[in-house]
Motif scaffolding. Structure first.
Motif, PDB file in Angstrom:
ATOM      1  N   LEU A   9       0.831  -1.205   0.000  1.00  0.00           N
ATOM      2  CA  LEU A   9       0.000   0.000   0.000  1.00  0.00           C
ATOM      3  C   LEU A   9       0.866   1.255   0.000  1.00  0.00           C
ATOM      4  N   ALA A  10       0.453   2.222  -0.781  1.00  0.00           N
ATOM      5  CA  ALA A  10       1.002   3.579  -0.684  1.00  0.00           C
ATOM      6  C   ALA A  10      -0.144   4.421  -0.134  1.00  0.00           C
ATOM      7  N   VAL A  11       0.082   5.027   1.023  1.00  0.00           N
ATOM      8  CA  VAL A  11      -0.985   5.701   1.759  1.00  0.00           C
ATOM      9  C   VAL A  11      -0.801   7.209   1.639  1.00  0.00           C
ATOM     10  N   PHE A  12      -1.785   7.875   1.097  1.00  0.00           N
ATOM     11  CA  PHE A  12      -1.696   9.319   0.874  1.00  0.00           C
ATOM     12  C   PHE A  12      -2.695  10.085   1.721  1.00  0.00           C
ATOM     13  N   ASP A  13      -2.195  11.106   2.387  1.00  0.00           N
ATOM     14  CA  ASP A  13      -3.031  12.105   3.043  1.00  0.00           C
ATOM     15  C   ASP A  13      -3.657  12.975   1.937  1.00  0.00           C
ATOM     16  N   LEU A  14      -4.706  13.704   2.280  1.00  0.00           N
ATOM     17  CA  LEU A  14      -5.329  14.594   1.285  1.00  0.00           C
ATOM     18  C   LEU A  14      -4.936  16.061   1.474  1.00  0.00           C
ATOM     19  N   CYS A  62       2.357  -0.243  -6.312  1.00  0.00           N
ATOM     20  CA  CYS A  62       1.553  -0.193  -5.080  1.00  0.00           C
ATOM     21  C   CYS A  62       0.069  -0.036  -5.389  1.00  0.00           C
ATOM     22  N   GLU A  63      -0.713  -0.346  -4.362  1.00  0.00           N
ATOM     23  CA  GLU A  63      -2.123   0.035  -4.392  1.00  0.00           C
ATOM     24  C   GLU A  63      -2.226   1.332  -3.594  1.00  0.00           C
ATOM     25  N   VAL A  64      -2.844   2.323  -4.186  1.00  0.00           N
ATOM     26  CA  VAL A  64      -2.960   3.617  -3.523  1.00  0.00           C
ATOM     27  C   VAL A  64      -4.233   3.648  -2.672  1.00  0.00           C
ATOM     28  N   VAL A  65      -4.065   4.075  -1.423  1.00  0.00           N
ATOM     29  CA  VAL A  65      -5.220   4.347  -0.568  1.00  0.00           C
ATOM     30  C   VAL A  65      -5.039   5.729   0.049  1.00  0.00           C
ATOM     31  N   TYR A  66      -6.124   6.275   0.545  1.00  0.00           N
ATOM     32  CA  TYR A  66      -6.112   7.633   1.084  1.00  0.00           C
ATOM     33  C   TYR A  66      -6.487   7.590   2.557  1.00  0.00           C
ATOM     34  N   LEU A  67      -5.760   8.375   3.325  1.00  0.00           N
ATOM     35  CA  LEU A  67      -5.969   8.418   4.780  1.00  0.00           C
ATOM     36  C   LEU A  67      -6.041   9.878   5.191  1.00  0.00           C
TER      37      LEU A  67
END
Ligand SMILES: [Mg+2]
Length: 163
Positions: A9-14, A62-67
């Protein structure tokens, strides 16, 4: 156990990682802070090119998800915004509407949960406290400094550009 058949996972803030909140920051400078107005104006956020490029590049490896610290009630607006700005499709982890805890607690909790059965390759976030905590917990972090840099530049241009 980590499921190696799935991409990490690659986790991105907004906010201030992918989305530029500068135009709505004034809602938080008034007292009392106007959080409703702050979040209601989020659909107008300009995208931050550096963050968007990083998210787009992450797809594949990666699979991108947002946090995000945004509350659940912003979900529809947030999904529309991500799609409108060409960001990869991915799960969006938001704060429950009633949750008033600081982002560093909720975000770390979700990161740890994600890491239970997937490799979390990277967290990209602009919040130094969140980044510090995540690093301390063993996560790899990219500190998104591009929003602050563009705000500082804008301010300098405002001040000095008039001379
Ligand atoms: Mg942020």
């Amino acid at each position: 156990m980590t499921d190696s058949s799935k991409r990490p996972l690659a986790v991105f803030d907004l906010d201030n990682t992918l989305a530029d909140t500068a135009h709505r920051q004034h809602f938080l400078e008034s007292r009392p802070r106007d959080w409703d107005a702050f979040f209601a104006a989020a659909p107008q956020d300009p995208p931050l090119a550096e963050g968007v490029a990083l998210a787009v590049e992450s797809v594949g490896a990666c699979e991108v998800v947002y946090l995000t610290g945004r509350p659940e009630r912003c979900r529809r607006d947030t999904l529309d915004w991500l799609a409108a700005h060409g960001l990869p499709e991915g799960r969006v982890y938001m704060r429950s509407n009633a949750d008033r805890r600081p982002a560093r607690f909720t975000k770390l909790q979700i990161l740890r949960r994600l890491a239970r059965d997937r490799e979390v390759r990277v967290l990209v976030d602009d919040d130094e406290l969140v980044c510090d905590d995540a690093e301390r917990a063993g996560f790899t972090v990219v500190r998104a400094r591009w929003a602050a840099e563009s705000a500082a530049l804008e301010e300098a241009q405002e001040r000095e550009g008039r001379t």
